[in-house]
Write a protein that holds these residues in place. Structure first.
Motif, mmCIF file in Angstrom:
data_model
loop_
_atom_site.group_PDB
_atom_site.id
_atom_site.type_symbol
_atom_site.label_atom_id
_atom_site.label_comp_id
_atom_site.label_asym_id
_atom_site.label_seq_id
_atom_site.Cartn_x
_atom_site.Cartn_y
_atom_site.Cartn_z
ATOM 1 N N THR A 21 0.822 -1.207 0.000
ATOM 2 C CA THR A 21 0.000 0.000 0.000
ATOM 3 C C THR A 21 0.857 1.258 0.000
ATOM 4 O O THR A 21 0.561 2.220 -0.720
ATOM 5 C CB THR A 21 -0.927 0.007 1.231
ATOM 6 N N GLN A 25 0.819 4.051 -2.894
ATOM 7 C CA GLN A 25 0.451 5.406 -2.497
ATOM 8 C C GLN A 25 1.540 6.404 -2.868
ATOM 9 O O GLN A 25 1.252 7.506 -3.352
ATOM 10 C CB GLN A 25 0.180 5.455 -0.991
ATOM 11 N N ALA A 142 -4.990 1.368 5.119
ATOM 12 C CA ALA A 142 -5.466 2.750 5.234
ATOM 13 C C ALA A 142 -4.504 3.586 6.073
ATOM 14 O O ALA A 142 -4.179 4.730 5.728
ATOM 15 C CB ALA A 142 -6.869 2.764 5.847
ATOM 16 N N SER A 145 -1.399 4.399 4.067
ATOM 17 C CA SER A 145 -1.646 5.460 3.092
ATOM 18 C C SER A 145 -1.583 6.834 3.744
ATOM 19 O O SER A 145 -1.022 7.780 3.184
ATOM 20 C CB SER A 145 -3.018 5.256 2.436
ATOM 21 N N ASN A 245 -11.002 9.828 4.172
ATOM 22 C CA ASN A 245 -11.433 8.489 3.772
ATOM 23 C C ASN A 245 -10.605 7.407 4.450
ATOM 24 O O ASN A 245 -11.138 6.433 4.991
ATOM 25 C CB ASN A 245 -11.322 8.323 2.252
ATOM 26 N N ASN A 246 -9.297 7.557 4.405
ATOM 27 C CA ASN A 246 -8.431 6.533 4.980
ATOM 28 C C ASN A 246 -8.524 6.502 6.497
ATOM 29 O O ASN A 246 -8.417 5.428 7.107
ATOM 30 C CB ASN A 246 -6.988 6.754 4.531
ATOM 31 N N ASN A 249 -11.647 4.564 7.083
ATOM 32 C CA ASN A 249 -11.447 3.154 6.742
ATOM 33 C C ASN A 249 -10.631 2.418 7.792
ATOM 34 O O ASN A 249 -10.835 1.216 8.015
ATOM 35 C CB ASN A 249 -10.763 3.039 5.381
ATOM 36 N N HIS A 300 -16.306 5.480 -1.050
ATOM 37 C CA HIS A 300 -15.043 4.905 -0.597
ATOM 38 C C HIS A 300 -15.272 3.917 0.543
ATOM 39 O O HIS A 300 -14.602 2.867 0.622
ATOM 40 C CB HIS A 300 -14.118 6.036 -0.145
#
Length: 380
Positions: A21, A25, A142, A145, A245-246, A249, A300
């Motif tokens: 990830t 990213q 997540a 990121s 968003n992350n 998440n 998302h």
């Protein structure tokens, strides 16, 4: 600590998932500015590079043959090394053809790790714990990121693109080498069939996998474009949404795993597709900048529910089919990546609403077909 977390394969895959990830990213965060400001590319170059990036995903079925000559967990580690090498070389080859080469290398590493990761998770963790493990991996992803985004935010004014690519590529490559020296394999795991497998009884898994790829492409290709084109979102706005968003998440993924264990895949996927119908219709007609941002966040969030497609497959599959079927499923998922952006772009030129209404239609079809899932949930 739960027993499944004590398995060596658990921490092994968590570390490699973080690396995978982080690598993607880093590549995605720097790519547009590097390609425009340093390499001097134009729109048609970017489109070609994005197509190149999807080719390894389309060729994921070749994993079935690669594991004939290398153990699957070793291939996972090797994939991370290749991903790191692709990142490392990106800054050293600042040209269009250089980016084609490095993008292909990076993408092979990323996509082959994602294929083997799914396969190993479903092989090493039972039907009760695999949803929790897959969700934990998404949660760590997540977090990775967010950390990479923050690091790049602070070091970008101080270091060149070349230095940043070399730094991240080196760190990820070293982690891959570390993993390659480890042996988390369990001798009691059933051996996998070493040929491509397509079975009629897996038709629903294949269909849902394809639809998940189609939904991902509509989201990736057109949702952000809508926000920028129609609502004038800035780079800072998109970055803030990405971090939000992350952050969401990171906390929501463990809940998704627990939901699957308690209530089953059919309920979770039904909720996902029902709300996606509303989200896609809203994308087509929304006139509020705040509302479209909320839709983006919800979109998302629901993407995480695709974990249920993999855990559903684990419950219906012959355990010896998992490695081959994971590779085939990854290829099916990427068929949409090759076709939809082009078709959707043409439809956008007619009316930007059409791709989103098509997404709502796909979600409705998926909602109908997930009712064929007949797996009873079993509590821990």
């Amino acid at each position: 600590m739960p027993d499944y977390k004590k398995k060596q394969m658990y921490s092994y895959l968590i570390v490699l998932t973080i690396c995978s990830t982080a690598g993607l990213q880093c590549w995605a965060t720097l790519f547009d500015n590097f390609s425009v400001n340093i390499v001097g590319l134009d729109g048609h170059h970017i489109g070609a590079l994005q197509s190149v990036r999807e080719i390894p995903g389309f060729l994921a079925l070749l994993v079935t043959y690669v594991i004939l000559i290398i153990k699957e967990h070793k291939l996972s580690a090797l994939s991370i090394i290749i991903l790191g090498a692709g990142l490392f070389a990106t800054g050293l080859l600042p040209s269009f053809y250089g980016l084609i080469f490095t993008t292909m290398i990076m993408s092979f590493g990323f996509h082959y790790y994602e294929t083997t990761n799914k396969s190993l998770t479903l092989q090493y963790f039972d039907k009760l714990t695999s949803p929790l493990v897959l969700s934990a991996q998404r949660s760590y992803a997540a977090a990775a990121s967010i950390v990479v985004g923050i690091i790049i935010f602070f070091i970008a004014p101080l270091f060149s693109y070349k230095a940043m690519y070399i730094f991240f590529g080196s760190v990820i490559g070293v982690c891959g080498v570390w993993a390659f020296t480890k042996n988390p394999a369990d001798k009691d795991i059933l051996p996998q069939k070493k040929q491509l497998i397509l079975k009629k009884q897996y038709w629903l898994f294949y269909f849902l996998t394809f639809m998940a790829g189609a939904r991902r492409q509509i989201f990736m290709a057109f949702a952000v474009f809508l926000m920028v084109k129609k609502f004038g979102f800035s780079v800072q706005d998109i970055t803030l949404l990405f971090l939000l968003n992350n952050g969401i998440n990171f906390f929501i993924n463990p809940l998704i795993g627990k939901f699957i264990v308690k209530y089953g895949e059919r309920k979770l996927l039904s909720i996902e597709y029902f709300f996606l119908i509303l989200v896609f219709i809203a994308y087509a007609f929304v006139d509020s900048k705040l509302l479209v941002a909320i839709l983006y966040i919800l979109d998302h969030m629901f993407f995480n529910c695709s974990t249920a497609i993999n855990t559903y497959f684990q419950k219906i599959a012959d355990p010896r089919d998992i490695a081959s079927s994971a590779a085939v499923g990854f290829t099916i998922n990427h068929i949409a990546a090759v076709v939809l952006p082009v078709i959707g772009g043409l439809l956008w030129m007619v009316d930007y609403k059409i791709p989103f209404l098509a997404g709502a239609f796909f979600s409705f079809i998926s909602l109908c077909l997930v009712q064929f899932i007949r797996i009873k949930p079993t509590s821990l």
